[in-house]
Design an enzyme around this catalytic site. Sequence first.
Site, PDB file in Angstrom:
ATOM      1  N   GLU A  96       0.848  -1.187   0.000  1.00 14.88           N
ATOM      2  CA  GLU A  96       0.000   0.000   0.000  1.00 14.88           C
ATOM      3  C   GLU A  96       0.889   1.244   0.000  1.00 14.88           C
ATOM      4  O   GLU A  96       2.029   1.202   0.483  1.00 14.88           O
ATOM      5  CB  GLU A  96      -0.919  -0.069   1.228  1.00 14.88           C
ATOM      6  CG  GLU A  96      -1.868   1.082   1.463  1.00 14.88           C
ATOM      7  CD  GLU A  96      -2.862   1.392   0.363  1.00 14.88           C
ATOM      8  OE1 GLU A  96      -2.448   1.554  -0.778  1.00 14.88           O
ATOM      9  OE2 GLU A  96      -4.062   1.536   0.688  1.00 14.88           O
ATOM     10  N   ASP A  97       0.382   2.319  -0.560  1.00 10.92           N
ATOM     11  CA  ASP A  97       1.193   3.538  -0.617  1.00 10.92           C
ATOM     12  C   ASP A  97       1.356   4.173   0.756  1.00 10.92           C
ATOM     13  O   ASP A  97       2.451   4.573   1.151  1.00 10.92           O
ATOM     14  CB  ASP A  97       0.601   4.543  -1.622  1.00 10.92           C
ATOM     15  CG  ASP A  97      -0.888   4.818  -1.416  1.00 10.92           C
ATOM     16  OD1 ASP A  97      -1.511   4.259  -0.483  1.00 10.92           O
ATOM     17  OD2 ASP A  97      -1.448   5.612  -2.200  1.00 10.92           O
ATOM     18  N   ASP A 100      -2.904   5.732   7.028  1.00 10.98           N
ATOM     19  CA  ASP A 100      -3.272   6.926   7.785  1.00 10.98           C
ATOM     20  C   ASP A 100      -4.154   6.484   8.957  1.00 10.98           C
ATOM     21  O   ASP A 100      -3.645   6.066   9.997  1.00 10.98           O
ATOM     22  CB  ASP A 100      -3.968   7.899   6.834  1.00 10.98           C
ATOM     23  CG  ASP A 100      -4.260   9.249   7.456  1.00 10.98           C
ATOM     24  OD1 ASP A 100      -3.725   9.544   8.531  1.00 10.98           O
ATOM     25  OD2 ASP A 100      -5.039  10.024   6.859  1.00 10.98           O
ATOM     26  N   PHE A 149      -0.646  16.237   4.138  1.00 14.50           N
ATOM     27  CA  PHE A 149      -1.131  15.576   2.929  1.00 14.50           C
ATOM     28  C   PHE A 149      -0.026  15.561   1.886  1.00 14.50           C
ATOM     29  O   PHE A 149       0.453  16.608   1.471  1.00 14.50           O
ATOM     30  CB  PHE A 149      -2.373  16.260   2.377  1.00 14.50           C
ATOM     31  CG  PHE A 149      -3.091  15.379   1.403  1.00 14.50           C
ATOM     32  CD1 PHE A 149      -3.989  14.420   1.842  1.00 14.50           C
ATOM     33  CD2 PHE A 149      -2.830  15.479   0.045  1.00 14.50           C
ATOM     34  CE1 PHE A 149      -4.625  13.565   0.944  1.00 14.50           C
ATOM     35  CE2 PHE A 149      -3.458  14.623  -0.869  1.00 14.50           C
ATOM     36  CZ  PHE A 149      -4.362  13.678  -0.410  1.00 14.50           C
ATOM     37  N   ARG A 162       0.536  11.725  -9.376  1.00 12.52           N
ATOM     38  CA  ARG A 162       1.072  10.378  -9.134  1.00 12.52           C
ATOM     39  C   ARG A 162       2.448  10.171  -9.759  1.00 12.52           C
ATOM     40  O   ARG A 162       3.231   9.358  -9.280  1.00 12.52           O
ATOM     41  CB  ARG A 162       0.125   9.311  -9.697  1.00 12.52           C
ATOM     42  CG  ARG A 162      -1.216   9.223  -8.987  1.00 12.52           C
ATOM     43  CD  ARG A 162      -1.928   7.936  -9.413  1.00 12.52           C
ATOM     44  NE  ARG A 162      -3.347   7.943  -9.108  1.00 12.52           N
ATOM     45  CZ  ARG A 162      -3.874   7.631  -7.930  1.00 12.52           C
ATOM     46  NH1 ARG A 162      -3.080   7.302  -6.924  1.00 12.52           N
ATOM     47  NH2 ARG A 162      -5.177   7.648  -7.747  1.00 12.52           N
TER      48      ARG A 162
HETATM   49  P1  IMP Z   1      -6.580   5.203   5.726  1.00 12.01           P
HETATM   50  O1  IMP Z   1      -7.736   4.274   5.494  1.00 12.01           O
HETATM   51  O2  IMP Z   1      -6.995   6.414   6.481  1.00 12.01           O
HETATM   52  O3  IMP Z   1      -5.383   4.511   6.346  1.00 12.01           O
HETATM   53  O4  IMP Z   1      -6.174   5.784   4.332  1.00 12.01           O
HETATM   54  C1  IMP Z   1      -5.363   5.147   3.441  1.00 12.01           C
HETATM   55  C2  IMP Z   1      -5.606   5.690   2.049  1.00 12.01           C
HETATM   56  O5  IMP Z   1      -5.858   7.098   2.090  1.00 12.01           O
HETATM   57  C3  IMP Z   1      -4.392   5.535   1.185  1.00 12.01           C
HETATM   58  O6  IMP Z   1      -4.481   4.379   0.392  1.00 12.01           O
HETATM   59  C4  IMP Z   1      -4.405   6.778   0.323  1.00 12.01           C
HETATM   60  O7  IMP Z   1      -5.130   6.542  -0.856  1.00 12.01           O
HETATM   61  C5  IMP Z   1      -5.163   7.802   1.106  1.00 12.01           C
HETATM   62  N1  IMP Z   1      -4.280   8.791   1.769  1.00 12.01           N
HETATM   63  C6  IMP Z   1      -4.078   8.972   3.092  1.00 12.01           C
HETATM   64  N2  IMP Z   1      -3.219   9.969   3.326  1.00 12.01           N
HETATM   65  C7  IMP Z   1      -2.859  10.434   2.109  1.00 12.01           C
HETATM   66  C8  IMP Z   1      -1.955  11.464   1.683  1.00 12.01           C
HETATM   67  O8  IMP Z   1      -1.297  12.183   2.464  1.00 12.01           O
HETATM   68  N3  IMP Z   1      -1.852  11.638   0.335  1.00 12.01           N
HETATM   69  C9  IMP Z   1      -2.527  10.879  -0.567  1.00 12.01           C
HETATM   70  N4  IMP Z   1      -3.372   9.913  -0.210  1.00 12.01           N
HETATM   71  C10 IMP Z   1      -3.531   9.680   1.115  1.00 12.01           C
HETATM   72 MG    MG Z   2      -4.721   4.613  -1.971  1.00 11.47          MG
END
Ligand code: IMP
Ligand code: MG
Length: 173
Positions: A96-97, A100, A149, A162
Site C-alpha cells: 500500500e502507498d 493513515d 497531505f 502520481r
Molecule cells: P486510511 O484508510 O486512512 O489509512 O487511508 C489510506 C488511504 O488514504 C491511502 O491508500 C491513500 O489513498 C489515502 N491517503 C491517506 N493519506 C494520504 C496522503 O497524504 N496523500 C494521498 N493519499 C492519502
Molecule cells: Mg490509496
Amino acid sequence: MTDIQRVLIDERRIAHRVSELAEEITREYAGDDLLVVGILKGAFVFMADLIRKIRTPVAIDFMAISSYAGKSSTGVVRILKDLDAAIEGRNVLIIEDIIDSGLTLSYLVKSLQSRKPKSIRIAVLLDKPEKRQTDIQVDYIGFVIPDEFVVGYGLDYDGQYRSLPYVGILGDN
Ligand code: IMP
Ligand code: MG
C-alpha cells in the site's frame, strides 16, 4: 510543480529505502511462496520498484478499493477490483502507498483473511501514525511521516501528481 510546497522525501532516499525493504523481504521469504498484492492505484510505483529489488521469485496481483474522497478518510471501503486468483494457502504481502487512519488496510486484511491464506503481511511506503484509528500491525514501513497531505511516487490528490518521482507536501491553494 508550483503546487508542491516542499519535497519531503527525494528520489535518492526513496530508492535507498526501497532497496533496504526489499532486502528484508528477500531474507524473510527466501525459498518460500510469495504473492505480492498491490492496492491500486497508489501503490503501483512503489510496488514496481520494490519487486525489482526482491531477490526471490514473486507472483503479483492487484486490488482496487476506494476509501477516500478528497483529503480525509471516510471509513467507507469498497472493492472496485478484486484479485484475479484465489489466495488460499499462499503467503500474501499487501503493498500500500500510505497508512493513515488504518481503516482501509484493516478492512482489507479482514476481507483477505477470510480467504484462508497461509500468511498476510503488509508493506507501506509511508506511515502517518497520528490519526490511526485501528491497532493494525504493519510489517514493513518505508518512512514514518508527520500528518501532512502528501503526493507523488504514486500518491495522488484528486487523480493528480502520481507521476512525481518524489514525495512532496501539497500546498494549501
Ligand atoms: P486510511 O484508510 O486512512 O489509512 O487511508 C489510506 C488511504 O488514504 C491511502 O491508500 C491513500 O489513498 C489515502 N491517503 C491517506 N493519506 C494520504 C496522503 O497524504 N496523500 C494521498 N493519499 C492519502
Ligand atoms: Mg490509496
